[in-house]
Design a protein around this motif. Structure first.
Motif, mmCIF file in Angstrom:
data_model
loop_
_atom_site.group_PDB
_atom_site.id
_atom_site.type_symbol
_atom_site.label_atom_id
_atom_site.label_comp_id
_atom_site.label_asym_id
_atom_site.label_seq_id
_atom_site.Cartn_x
_atom_site.Cartn_y
_atom_site.Cartn_z
ATOM 1 N N SER A 166 0.837 -1.190 0.000
ATOM 2 C CA SER A 166 0.000 0.000 0.000
ATOM 3 C C SER A 166 0.873 1.241 0.000
ATOM 4 C CB SER A 166 -0.903 -0.003 1.231
ATOM 5 O OG SER A 166 -0.130 0.214 2.404
ATOM 6 N N ASN A 174 2.702 4.453 1.684
ATOM 7 C CA ASN A 174 3.361 4.695 2.967
ATOM 8 C C ASN A 174 4.106 3.481 3.495
ATOM 9 O OD1 ASN A 174 1.832 7.114 2.809
ATOM 10 N ND2 ASN A 174 0.133 6.066 3.831
ATOM 11 N N THR A 175 4.622 2.652 2.612
ATOM 12 C CA THR A 175 5.354 1.480 3.079
ATOM 13 C C THR A 175 6.783 1.432 2.556
ATOM 14 O OG1 THR A 175 4.597 0.166 1.206
ATOM 15 C CG2 THR A 175 3.264 0.086 3.211
ATOM 16 N N LYS A 177 6.222 9.346 5.071
ATOM 17 C CA LYS A 177 5.565 10.142 6.098
ATOM 18 C C LYS A 177 4.708 11.263 5.512
ATOM 19 C CE LYS A 177 9.183 9.348 9.551
ATOM 20 N NZ LYS A 177 10.181 9.975 10.453
ATOM 21 N N VAL A 205 -0.804 10.490 5.050
ATOM 22 C CA VAL A 205 -1.438 9.664 6.063
ATOM 23 C C VAL A 205 -2.901 9.519 5.686
ATOM 24 C CG1 VAL A 205 -1.998 9.435 8.503
ATOM 25 C CG2 VAL A 205 0.146 10.521 7.798
ATOM 26 N N LYS A 262 -10.235 4.934 6.852
ATOM 27 C CA LYS A 262 -9.994 3.568 6.438
ATOM 28 C C LYS A 262 -11.178 3.019 5.663
ATOM 29 C CE LYS A 262 -6.749 1.973 9.987
ATOM 30 N NZ LYS A 262 -6.477 0.916 10.992
ATOM 31 N N ASP A 291 5.867 -5.290 6.748
ATOM 32 C CA ASP A 291 4.530 -5.572 7.281
ATOM 33 C C ASP A 291 4.024 -6.895 6.733
ATOM 34 O OD1 ASP A 291 4.600 -3.234 8.602
ATOM 35 O OD2 ASP A 291 3.199 -2.161 7.287
ATOM 36 N N GLY A 338 1.216 -3.419 4.529
ATOM 37 C CA GLY A 338 0.794 -2.055 4.795
ATOM 38 C C GLY A 338 -0.683 -1.789 4.637
ATOM 39 N N TRP A 339 -1.465 -2.771 4.249
ATOM 40 C CA TRP A 339 -2.891 -2.529 4.002
ATOM 41 C C TRP A 339 -3.692 -2.375 5.292
ATOM 42 C CZ3 TRP A 339 -4.570 -1.037 -0.582
ATOM 43 C CH2 TRP A 339 -3.750 -1.297 -1.688
ATOM 44 N N GLY A 340 -3.106 -2.773 6.437
ATOM 45 C CA GLY A 340 -3.782 -2.552 7.711
ATOM 46 C C GLY A 340 -3.953 -1.083 8.034
ATOM 47 N N ARG A 341 -3.158 -0.218 7.423
ATOM 48 C CA ARG A 341 -3.300 1.218 7.635
ATOM 49 C C ARG A 341 -4.468 1.806 6.858
ATOM 50 N NH1 ARG A 341 3.000 3.253 7.146
ATOM 51 N NH2 ARG A 341 3.960 1.455 8.182
ATOM 52 N N HIS A 342 -4.993 1.044 5.898
ATOM 53 C CA HIS A 342 -6.015 1.580 4.986
ATOM 54 C C HIS A 342 -7.358 0.862 5.090
ATOM 55 C CE1 HIS A 342 -3.022 3.968 2.689
ATOM 56 N NE2 HIS A 342 -2.211 2.963 2.992
#
Length: 850
Positions: A664, A666-667, A758, A761, A765, A785, A789-793
């Motif tokens: 995703s 931001n990774t 960074k 953000v 979600k 991850d 990184g998909w847990g952030r989205h």
């Protein structure tokens, strides 16, 4: 162009025939040969001049076909041509060897073939055995002349021959029609309405006559059978035709339908019929030389309790009703029927051969010699009306049907039909009532698959990712295996020699255009030779981009369709290979916006919301309401996530959102910036390599085009900067606050923001589940991850591991193995990817039904 009298398009049937002939290697089934025995003194010089007169009279005999570098083929009429009339001296050939000599001459002439782009596509050979005896072999291509024209041409030849010799002055010639008038007539027809009527006619029809399952033992080679009907049965056929108010041809078609009824035990059958195709309202159509003939399906229903005469009368009424729409090709009618291209609409072709009516020249007897019929259908039944009797010839091109047994059965059905003319169909000897219900058929009103439109300006943009020759080759082989129905197809095989025909070729062409999103000329594609050459033809040139955003890869199936998202600038062939390993009942559609015609770049983050909105509009035009199942990879996964958000915000259900091994936003780690620079340098290196393949003039043109694009872009950027254009809101900007300003030029560079973890953000979600399919070892420098990184989205992430071929290596070698991000959509890993993906979709089905 020199020596050009006229130029116009092809008829639908001519397009099919041209494809078949241009792509065939070796014997061309559309090479027609007519053989005659000439008795009487022949003036060879006058005979040659007479052929030239006939060619001058009829434009079709001066016609050739052009297709190189043309979007659609054209037929060109030359002002003048030299029609070859070759003379052979057979005076030393014994009469006992004449037959063998004629056969050898026919074979030699057929081996010469025709150059379709060189007129005339007709020639003659005269083999003289003595001063008053000779054989005539007249060859012509079916593209310019059909059987109806035989009498027209021979009558004109006899008239011109007599005139050259100064005899027969009283014979006047009718005005010759022009084939271009028929082409213009077709252009005025309501093609959509004709297709709709064919769809109505064929809607719900049962399977066609499966000739390959007919009576008789299997046979490896083609075979023919012939019989003649004389006497009482011929009189009975003609008498039944008169009493029912139909033609003898309709009676024979009725008997043929009864043969099919007896074998298949069905009361609803389909066979093909050859039609003259000549519209009676067209002036001088009967004296026009050209290829009007067509093959159309004949659907015959057999209500058990209907009277024989009423049934035959209905057959004739249906025949008259369909005549105005017989201008369409068999391929177009097949598409309207709703049948898959891999299934024949009919296996058996019925041909009624009316007598050829013409008057030979004075002092010369010209008698036709018997010849076989070259057929591309499993079975072809030819009925020759000889006035005093009917000659029945059944030619088998493939399969295990016994022509002799089928002819005997046909004669038996003719007898039953004439003897039972006063009764009902059910009372006929051997009539069969449906043994099983008719098989359902897709409604023919649906548009043919992959019939997308082109962009208005047809740009030839390729995207930043070049089509890989090996992958295109693999895709073509996969498609051919599916279309031809066997797995033995290899890149070195020719499509037609492997079992393809013109109908399947048209389907393959539509498949390839839809899959690649390009408009590709069909004739040069199939003239490329084997499948490997076809792949090279597709990859070495820039073809115009099609405008349709949703393209079916696998259009049929009962499951909820899966829509695969690709970003505009990449190729999507991997999805095609993935689909071919999935359940055949799983419909799959590709969703992709055409690339820009500007200099190719990677998708900017700021473009994702607007781009996703376009994808959602295209998706809903294909499927107005959910539930939806979406799959994405690389930048297509980013678009898919945003599209899923927009769909759920609109109240739609997204029951599956899959991501194929994609990180995703931001990774990325800082070291990935180095990798990005390497990739960009490799890209420009490939661009320079492509330039080396161009001529100096093409290089100058390409450099000029790029410089003009850059100058236009710089001008736009400066204008916007002067207007103090404020910045663009990034999709991840907190609380919707605007970020720093960006000019148009900086937006084109914003793909680099993927390097700054960074900076963006996510504001919110996705409320559903993202299913992440990932390989064990990632090829990039990224944050490690588990869910990439998909847990952030997303609120929930389901991680599914993909097993690759690299993981099957011995343990001692695992320190060296690498897993490629793209290999999961290439052989051999794509099969495992498809199986894993299908397992997830099946699990959803089970959970919903529980």
């Amino acid at each position: 162009m020199k020596n050009v009298e006229d130029l116009y398009p092809l008829t639908p049937m001519q397009r099919v025939m041209l494809l078949h002939s241009a792509a065939s290697r070796g014997d061309d089934a559309l090479h027609d040969q007519f053989c005659y025995e000439l008795r009487g003194p022949l003036d060879l010089d006058a005979f040659r001049d007479a052929w030239q007169d006939v060619a001058a009279r009829h434009p079709a005999l001066r016609t050739a076909f052009l297709w190189d570098d043309l979007e659609s083929p054209l037929q060109v009429v030359r002002r003048s041509v030299e029609l070859s009339v070759e003379a052979l001296d057979w005076s030393g050939v014994p009469e006992t060897e004449w037959s063998a000599a004629v056969d050898a001459l026919l074979a030699e002439d057929r081996g010469r073939g025709f150059d379709l782009d060189a007129a005339p596509l007709t020639r003659a050979i005269v083999a003289r055995t003595s001063d008053d005896h000779a054989f005539l072999v007249w060859s012509s291509h079916h593209l310019v002349l059909d059987r109806w024209c035989i009498g027209v041409v021979l009558e004109d030849l006899a008239r011109a021959y007599d005139a050259r010799r100064g005899v027969g002055a009283g014979r006047s010639a009718p005005r010759a029609g022009r084939f271009r008038d028929y082409v213009a007539w077709i252009a005025e027809r309501d093609r959509a309405g004709a297709l709709e009527q064919w769809a109505d006619d064929l809607d719900g029809a049962s399977v066609s006559f499966r000739a390959l399952a007919g009576p008789g033992a299997p046979a490896a080679e083609s075979a023919s059978a012939r019989t003649r009907i004389d006497g009482e049965l011929t009189d009975a056929v003609r008498g039944l035709a008169r009493s029912a108010g139909v033609t003898p041809s309709v009676v024979l078609q009725g008997a043929w339908a009864l043969v099919m009824n007896g074998i298949g035990r069905r009361q609803d059958v389909v066979f093909g019929a050859t039609v003259s195709g000549r519209p009676p309202e067209l002036p001088d159509v009967e004296s026009t030389v050209g290829s009007f003939v067509g093959n159309v399906p004949v659907r015959v229903r057999m209500p058990a309790h209907e009277s024989v005469r009423a049934w035959l009368a209905d057959l004739q009424r249906r025949q008259q009703k369909r005549a105005p729409r017989e201008f369409l090709s068999a391929a177009e009618i097949h598409a309207a029927s709703g049948l898959p291209a891999t299934e024949r609409l009919f296996d058996a072709l019925f041909v009624w051969l009316a007598p050829v009516d013409w008057t030979p020249p004075a002092g010369l007897a010209i008698e036709p010699m018997e010849g076989g019929v070259t057929t591309t259908w499993p079975l072809t039944l030819s009925v020759q009306d000889e006035g005093g009797g009917l000659d029945l010839v059944l030619d088998r091109a493939e399969g295990n049907a016994d022509p002799d047994a089928l002819l005997s059965l046909l004669v038996s059905k003719l007898g039953a039909l004439t003897e039972g003319a006063d009764g009902r169909l059910v009372d006929l000897d051997g009539f069969e009532v449906d043994a099983v219900p008719a098989e359902p058929r897709a409604n023919g009103r649906t548009a043919p698959p992959l019939a997308g439109t082109r962009c208005a300006d047809s740009p030839a943009a390729r995207g930043r990712e070049e089509d890989e020759l090996e992958m295109v080759e693999q895709m073509i082989v996969t498609e051919c295996r599916a279309i031809l129905g066997h797995d033995g197809i290899e890149p070195t095989h020719n499509f037609f020699e492997a079992g393809g025909n013109s109908l399947l070729a048209a389907h393959l062409h539509a498949q390839l255009e839809g899959i690649m999103g390009r408009t590709v000329p069909i004739l040069p594609l199939f003239r490329a030779g084997d499948l490997r050459e076809m792949a090279r033809f597709l990859t070495e040139r820039e073809w115009p981009v099609r405008g349709d955003m949703v393209r079916p890869i696998q259009p049929h199936g009962t499951r909820t369709p899966l829509h695969c998202f690709s970003s505009p600038e990449v190729n999507s062939l991997g999805y095609v290979l993935l689909t071919r390993h999935m359940d055949p009942d799983q419909p799959v559609h590709l969703v992709q916006s055409p690339p820009s015609t500007d200099d190719v770049r990677r998708m900017a983050i700021t473009e994702i919301p607007d781009l996703a909105a376009r994808y959602v509009d295209a998706l809903r035009s294909d499927r107005p309401h959910g539930p939806y199942r979406i799959l994405g990879m690389c930048d297509g996964a980013l678009i898919a996530l945003e599209a899923a958000k927009q769909l759920t915000a609109a109240g739609e259900i997204v029951e599956f959102l899959g991501v194929l091994n994609t990180h995703s936003l931001n990774t990325l780690s800082w070291r990935n910036r180095i990798r990005r620079v390497e990739v960009r340098l490799q890209y420009y290196r490939s661009r320079l390599g492509g330039m080396r393949r161009l001529t100096w003039r093409e290089r100058r043109g390409e450099i000029d085009r790029v410089l003009r694009q850059r100058l236009r872009r710089l001008s736009r950027a400066n204008a916007k900067a002067e207007d103090a254009l404020v910045g663009v809101t990034l999709p991840g900007a907190a609380n919707g606050a605007a970020t720093e300003g960006h000019t148009d030029e900086s937006v084109h560079r914003e793909w680099q923001e993927l390097d700054w973890p960074k900076r963006n953000v996510p504001a919110s979600k996705y409320g559903g589940t993202v299913t992440v399919f990932r390989i064990e070892r990632q090829p990039y420098f990224r944050v490690r991850d588990r869910d990439l990184g998909w847990g952030r989205h997303a609120e929930r992430v389901d991680v599914v591991h993909l097993r690759t071929a690299a993981q099957d290596q011995p343990e001692r070698d695992r320190r060296e193995w690498r897993e490629s991000h793209l290999d999961i959509l290439r052989e051999p890993d794509v099969r495992r990817t498809a199986e894993t993906l299908m397992a997830s979709l099946v699990r959803i089905d089970r959970e919903q039904s529980a």
